[in-house]
Scaffold this motif. Structure first.
Motif, PDB file in Angstrom:
ATOM      1  N   THR A  11      -8.397   1.080  -0.116  1.00  0.00           N
ATOM      2  CA  THR A  11      -7.151   1.784  -0.394  1.00  0.00           C
ATOM      3  C   THR A  11      -7.416   3.140  -1.036  1.00  0.00           C
ATOM      4  N   ILE A  12      -8.360   3.192  -1.957  1.00  0.00           N
ATOM      5  CA  ILE A  12      -8.676   4.456  -2.624  1.00  0.00           C
ATOM      6  C   ILE A  12      -9.244   5.467  -1.632  1.00  0.00           C
ATOM      7  N   GLN A  65       0.819  -1.206   0.000  1.00  0.00           N
ATOM      8  CA  GLN A  65       0.000   0.000   0.000  1.00  0.00           C
ATOM      9  C   GLN A  65       0.860   1.266   0.000  1.00  0.00           C
ATOM     10  N   ASN A  66       1.593   1.510   1.067  1.00  0.00           N
ATOM     11  CA  ASN A  66       2.300   2.782   1.207  1.00  0.00           C
ATOM     12  C   ASN A  66       3.446   2.956   0.208  1.00  0.00           C
ATOM     13  N   HIS A  97      -4.154  10.725  -6.904  1.00  0.00           N
ATOM     14  CA  HIS A  97      -4.344   9.940  -5.681  1.00  0.00           C
ATOM     15  C   HIS A  97      -5.189   8.693  -5.959  1.00  0.00           C
ATOM     16  N   PHE A 100      -6.537   6.585   1.078  1.00  0.00           N
ATOM     17  CA  PHE A 100      -5.509   7.523   0.626  1.00  0.00           C
ATOM     18  C   PHE A 100      -6.106   8.861   0.192  1.00  0.00           C
ATOM     19  N   SER A 147      -3.576   4.913  -5.778  1.00  0.00           N
ATOM     20  CA  SER A 147      -4.114   4.002  -4.771  1.00  0.00           C
ATOM     21  C   SER A 147      -4.730   2.767  -5.415  1.00  0.00           C
ATOM     22  N   TYR A 201       2.103   2.923  -3.369  1.00  0.00           N
ATOM     23  CA  TYR A 201       1.332   4.146  -3.607  1.00  0.00           C
ATOM     24  C   TYR A 201       2.269   5.314  -3.921  1.00  0.00           C
TER      25      TYR A 201
END
Length: 290
Positions: free
Chosen positions: A268-269, A177-178, A202, A272, A206, A181
């Motif tokens: 996730t979308i 994820q991080n 973004h 973030f 994501s 991203y």
């Protein structure tokens, strides 16, 4: 126009924060707040994903929010810590180097995992409680009742049941994820010339991170779920876990991948997007050293 007004204007799309050539740093609590709010939306998919790992036949789901209290507390602790540690760690590495970000994400995910395991254990057990025979059900009322019951009946160490799998999962999630991203943001900014605070950037970044993360995490997610439920009267040995996991053949490694994607992509979308907006609205400008 004041800095505060300009940052507020950016939220509505009429002003670019990047005009100031200064990066906005998120507050330490931004990740936890974004994660907790997001999980309230995707909790039903999280429940469905966990239950599909144990199902051998279709059943009727009676509740879509079992374990929500445990997951909210986990987001406010574990997610807050992993986001903040990752953000702090990035200050000491090359922001454009993927391997540096993977290293920072691994360390921050591993450390944050120590905080989140008890809540994750309670959440997992509450998810599968309805699938168990009555005599094996724990019937935790909420996360605090679950922690108290486990500590009293099984001992403090039992709160970290499945710790190795959980540590591994926390590390992979933080990388998927991080780190992914941030790397996706750099790639899309380069190819499409998008602004750093652009919402389409973004969303796209994501989405990319979620699609890459879900299949990598799924096998260890299944093992972790089985490990955390080993006291439910079955799956007490490693061979039993592997046999049960592979009951559907190779696709057993990815059992529940569909609800996992249905959960992880919007999670996730949304997470973030909220995280970036919290950064823009409540963050602080990075100080430049002359």
């Amino acid at each position: 126009m004041s800095t505060e007004n300009n940052k507020l204007g950016n939220f509505f799309g009429d002003q670019k924060v990047s005009d100031y050539n200064r990066k906005i740093i998120p507050r330490w609590w931004s990740g936890g707040i974004a994660g907790a709010f997001t999980h309230c939306v995707v909790a039903p998919f999280d429940l469905l994903e966990t239950q599909m790992m144990f199902l051998s036949k279709d059943i009727r789901f009676l509740s879509l929010y079992d374990g929500l209290s445990a997951q909210i507390l986990r987001q406010l602790s574990y997610t807050t810590l992993r986001f903040h540690l990752y953000q702090v760690g990035k200050q000491y590495v090359d922001d454009y180097n993927l391997f540096h970000k993977v290293y920072v994400a691994s360390i921050s995910g591993l450390l944050a995992g120590t905080v989140g395991i008890p809540c994750e254990l309670i959440n997992t057990r509450m998810h599968v409680d309805r699938l168990l025979k009555v005599k094996y059900r724990r019937n935790y009322r909420n996360v605090f009742d679950g922690i108290h019951t486990i500590w009293r009946n099984e001992g403090f160490r039992a709160l970290y049941t499945g710790g190795l799998c959980s540590f591994t999962r926390a590390t992979l999630v933080n990388i998927g994820q991080n780190a992914m991203y941030d790397q996706s943001k750099i790639m899309y900014k380069h190819y499409f010339d998008w602004d750093d605070d652009c919402k389409i950037l973004h969303i796209t970044s994501s989405l990319t991170a979620a699609i890459l993360c879900a299949p990598v995490v799924q096998p260890i997610e299944i093992l972790k779920t089985m490990q955390m439920n080993r006291s439910a009267g079955y799956l007490t040995t490693t061979s039993e876990k592997i046999t049960y996991m592979m009951r559907f053949g190779f696709r057993g490694l990815f059992r529940g991948i569909t609800p996992s994607l249905l959960r992880m992509i919007p999670q996730t979308i949304i997470m973030f997007l909220l995280y970036e907006q919290l950064r823009i609205q409540f963050g602080y400008y990075e100080e430049k050293v002359d």
